[in-house]
Design a protein around this motif. Structure first.
Motif, short mmCIF file in Angstrom:
data_model
loop_
_atom_site.label_atom_id
_atom_site.label_comp_id
_atom_site.label_asym_id
_atom_site.label_seq_id
_atom_site.Cartn_x
_atom_site.Cartn_y
_atom_site.Cartn_z
N GLU A 1 0.83 -1.21 0.00
CA GLU A 1 0.00 0.00 0.00
C GLU A 1 0.86 1.26 0.00
OE1 GLU A 1 -3.53 2.12 2.68
OE2 GLU A 1 -2.77 0.13 3.21
N GLU B 1 1.11 4.24 -2.91
CA GLU B 1 0.97 5.68 -2.62
C GLU B 1 2.16 6.44 -3.19
OE1 GLU B 1 0.58 6.10 1.57
OE2 GLU B 1 -1.43 5.17 1.66
N ASP C 1 1.87 6.72 -6.95
CA ASP C 1 0.92 7.77 -7.34
C ASP C 1 1.59 9.15 -7.27
OD1 ASP C 1 -1.23 6.09 -7.86
OD2 ASP C 1 -1.91 6.09 -5.78
N ARG C 2 2.41 9.37 -6.23
CA ARG C 2 3.11 10.65 -6.12
C ARG C 2 4.13 10.80 -7.25
NH1 ARG C 2 3.37 9.55 -0.45
NH2 ARG C 2 5.62 9.21 -0.55
#
Length: 559
Positions: free
Chosen positions: A46, A50, A53-54
Motif C-alpha cells: 500500500e 501511494e 501515485d506521487r
C-alpha cells in the motif's frame, strides 16, 4: 544557445529536486528509520502504491521529457516494483496540443507557406503527443498525415536530459548494484531514444526500410512517406484510416478475427527483431490500427530501433529453448545476452521459468508452487539478479507492449505456440538441432582426449604429494570489503578503548574541558563502530534471489 540550455537546466534541476525530494527522503528513511541510526523501515504494498501515485503526479507536472521517461520505466520490472509498474502504465503520451500558430511556424520553416505546400490543411490536430502532433491535409488529390514537431521542444528536452544525468549519481546511492546497472543503461538509452524520436529524417528512413521488409506481406500495412513534403521537423505520410486495434466492439461489428490479428502482430514483430534487425518500437494501441480487411496498420515510427547480429542469434536461442521447454537453454541464453547474472541461483530461476512457461501457455499450475515461489517474489521481482543491457531496452519494451495488445485481442493467446510455429517455419529449430549434434560430437571428442591425458597428470600430482612438494593456493574474493570492514572495526575498538581510558584519567586529574573533548571523541568513535556493525556484508554476497531468502523473505520488506 549553450548558455541558455545551461541556465534552463539549472532551473529545471531545482524544479526536479523539489518534486522528487520527498520520495528520496522516504527511501533514505527506509534504509535507516531515523536517516542516520535505527533499523530498516517496513514498506508494504500500500505504501509503495501511494509513492507510485506521487511519482506519477511528479512526472506529469514535469512535462514531456519526464512523461516519456515514465512510459519507459513502466516497462522495466528490473528497476521498479510491481506497484510502480501498474501505476505508471496509466501514463499516456498525450498533452494539450500546441497552438496552430506555433505549429505553423515549424511547418513553414521546413516547407514554406502552408497554402502553397498543401492543397488543404486541417488546423485541428488528430493526435497530440509530448514531442509532436499530427494533422491531416490534402496533397495532390490524396489525404495525408502531417507530423509536426512540437515548437521549442529541443531546448526543453536537452535541459531535462542534463538534469537526468546530474541526478543519476544521487539516485544510484539508493539502489542495489543490479538495478544500478539497469538504471545507468536506461538513462543512456533514453537520451539516445528521445533524440532519435525528434529527428523526423531518421524516422522517415526507418519507415522506408520497415515498409520495404513487408512489401510482400498482405497482413501488414506501412504508410509510405511523401518525400516532397518531409524534413527534419515535419514528416508527411499517406493517411491510411483504420479501426484502433483495441477497439474490440468495432472489430466484432466488422466480423474481424481477433485471434488472427494477434497472431499476425506477433509474427510481424518476430520477423522485425529476429530476421530484419530493424523494428517499430512503440506498438501501443494508439499506433496500431486494423483495416476493414483485417490488415494491421503501423503508425508513428519515431521510436524504432535496430538489433545487431549477436543479439538476434541469442534471441533465437532463447525462443528455441522456450519452444523446446529447455530450461537450461533459456538460462544460458539469458546469461549470454547479459540479462541474467551468472551468479544467479540456477535451480530457483529454473523453477521460475517453468512457472512462467506454464502461465503463458495457460496451463494449470500447482497451487502450492505458486504460493511458495510466485507469491514470495511478486513484490520483490526488481531484486532478482536481472539486468538489462542498453541494446535490449527497446526490445523489452516491444515484448511487453505487444504482449498486452495480443492478450487484449485474445485472452487465450498462446505466445509460445506462435513463436514455436514461426521458428519451425523459418528453419531455426532444425538448425539448432544440427548445431546441438555438432557440439555434442565435439564434446565426445574432447572427453576422449581428456580421458587419455588425465592418468599421467594424476600420477605426477601423486608423486609431488609423496615428495611433500605439493602446494595449494586459495584466493578469497572479497568484493564487499569484508576484511577492510573488519580492520576498521578493530581500529575503532582500539580507539574507543583508548578514548574511554583517557576520559577516565582526565576526569580524575585534568580539567572539565579536556575531559569533555575526550568524551566527545569516544562518543564519535562509538557511533562509527556502531554504524559499521549495522552494515551487513559478507564475502561474495550480492542482493539477489536465492533459495535461502525465498524461505526467509516476507511480504513488505524493503522497497
Amino acid at each position: 544557445m549553450v548558455t541558455l540550455v545551461n541556465l534552463r537546466a539549472y532551473w529545471r534541476f531545482f524544479v526536479v529536486v523539489r518534486q522528487f525530494l520527498p520520495l528520496l527522503v522516504a527511501y533514505a528513511r527506509d534504509r535507516h528509520r531515523f536517516l542516520i541510526v535505527g533499523g530498516r523501515r517496513r514498506v508494504d504494498a500500500e505504501m509503495r502504491r501511494e509513492r507510485a501515485d506521487r511519482l506519477l503526479d511528479s512526472l506529469l507536472t514535469l512535462g514531456p521529457t519526464f512523461i516519456k521517461l515514465g512510459q519507459l520505466l513502466s516497462t522495466r520490472p528490473d528497476i521498479l516494483p510491481p506497484e510502480y509498474i501498474d501505476v505508471l502504465t496509466q501514463l499516456q503520451d498525450e498533452v494539450p496540443p500546441a497552438p496552430w500558430s506555433d505549429a505553423r511556424t515549424v511547418v513553414e520553416s521546413e516547407l514554406g507557406p502552408v497554402d502553397e505546400a498543401f492543397d488543404g490543411f486541417d488546423t485541428e490536430p488528430i493526435s497530440g503527443a509530448s514531442l509532436g502532433q499530427v494533422y491531416t491535409a490534402e496533397f495532390q488529390g490524396s489525404e495525408v498525415a502531417v507530423k509536426v514537431r512540437r515548437p521549442d521542444i529541443e531546448p526543453l528536452v536537452e535541459a531535462d536530459l542534463r538534469v537526468i544525468r546530474w541526478s543519476l549519481p544521487v539516485l544510484l546511492t539508493f539502489i542495489d548494484e543490479s538495478r544500478a546497472f539497469s538504471l545507468e543503461n536506461l538513462a543512456d538509452e533514453f537520451a539516445k531514444t528521445i533524440r532519435e524520436e525528434m529527428d523526423y529524417e531518421r524516422e522517415a528512413e526507418m519507415l522506408r526500410e520497415i515498409r520495404s521488409n513487408f512489401d510482400d506481406d498482405d497482413a501488414i500495412v506501412v504508410p509510405p512517406v511523401v518525400e516532397e513534403r518531409s524534413g527534419a521537423r515535419v514528416l508527411t505520410m499517406e493517411y491510411i484510416p483504420g479501426t484502433k486495434i483495441n477497439d474490440l466492439e468495432t472489430l466484432a461489428e466488422k466480423d474481424l478475427n481477433r485471434t488472427e490479428i494477434a497472431e499476425n502482430l506477433q509474427r510481424a514483430y518476430l520477423q522485425m527483431i529476429i530476421e530484419d534487425g530493424v523494428f517499430h518500437a512503440d506498438p501501443h494501441p494508439g499506433n496500431l490500427a486494423v483495416t476493414d480487411e483485417g490488415r494491421i496498420i503501423f503508425y508513428d515510427f519515431g521510436m524504432s530501433g535496430r538489433v545487431d547480429d549477436f543479439i538476434q542469434d541469442k534471441i533465437v536461442d532463447f525462443y528455441v529453448a522456450v519452444a523446446n521447454q529447455d530450461i537450461d537453454g533459456i538460462l544460458d541464453a539469458l546469461i549470454e545476452i547479459g540479462t541474467l547474472s551468472p551468479e544467479a541461483d540456477r535451480q530457483v530461476m529454473g523453477e521460475v521459468m517453468e512457472l512462467a512457461i506454464q502461465d503463458v501457455r495457460g496451463e494449470d499450475i500447482e497451487q502450492y508452487r505458486v504460493q511458495q515461489i510466485i507469491g514470495q517474489i511478486e513484490d520483490s521481482i526488481y531484486e532478482f539478479p536481472f539486468r538489462l543491457p542498453k541494446n535490449l531496452a527497446l526490445v523489452l519494451r516491444v515484448a511487453t507492449v505487444v504482449e498486452g495488445v495480443c492478450v487484449t485481442l485474445d485472452p487465450d493467446f498462446d505466445f509460445i505456440s506462435i513463436a514455436t510455429d514461426y521458428l519451425t517455419d523459418q528453419g531455426y529449430r532444425e538448425e539448432s538441432v544440427r548445431q546441438y549434434i555438432d557440439e555434442a560430437g565435439d564434446q565426445v571428442q574432447q572427453s576422449v582426449l581428456s580421458a587419455v591425458r588425465a592418468p599421467p597428470k594424476l600420477e605426477r600430482a601423486l608423486d609431488r604429494i609423496d615428495r611433500e612438494n605439493f602446494h595449494v593456493r586459495a584466493e578469497i574474493e572479497d568484493s564487499n570489503d569484508v576484511f577492510d570492514t573488519l580492520a576498521k572495526r578493530i581500529v575503532y575498538g582500539l580507539l574507543l578503548t583508548a578514548g574511554v581510558l583517557s576520559t577516565s584519567v582526565l576526569y580524575s586529574f585534568a580539567t572539565v574541558r579536556s575531559t569533555a573533548i575526550a568524551a566527545a571523541f569516544s562518543v564519535g568513535v562509538a557511533l562509527l563502530l556502531y554504524r559499521s556493525f549495522r552494515s551487513r556484508k559478507g564475502i561474495r554476497t550480492k542482493p539477489q534471489f536465492t533459495r535461502q531468502n525465498l524461505k526467509q523473505r516476507r511480504p513488505g520488506e524493503g522497497d
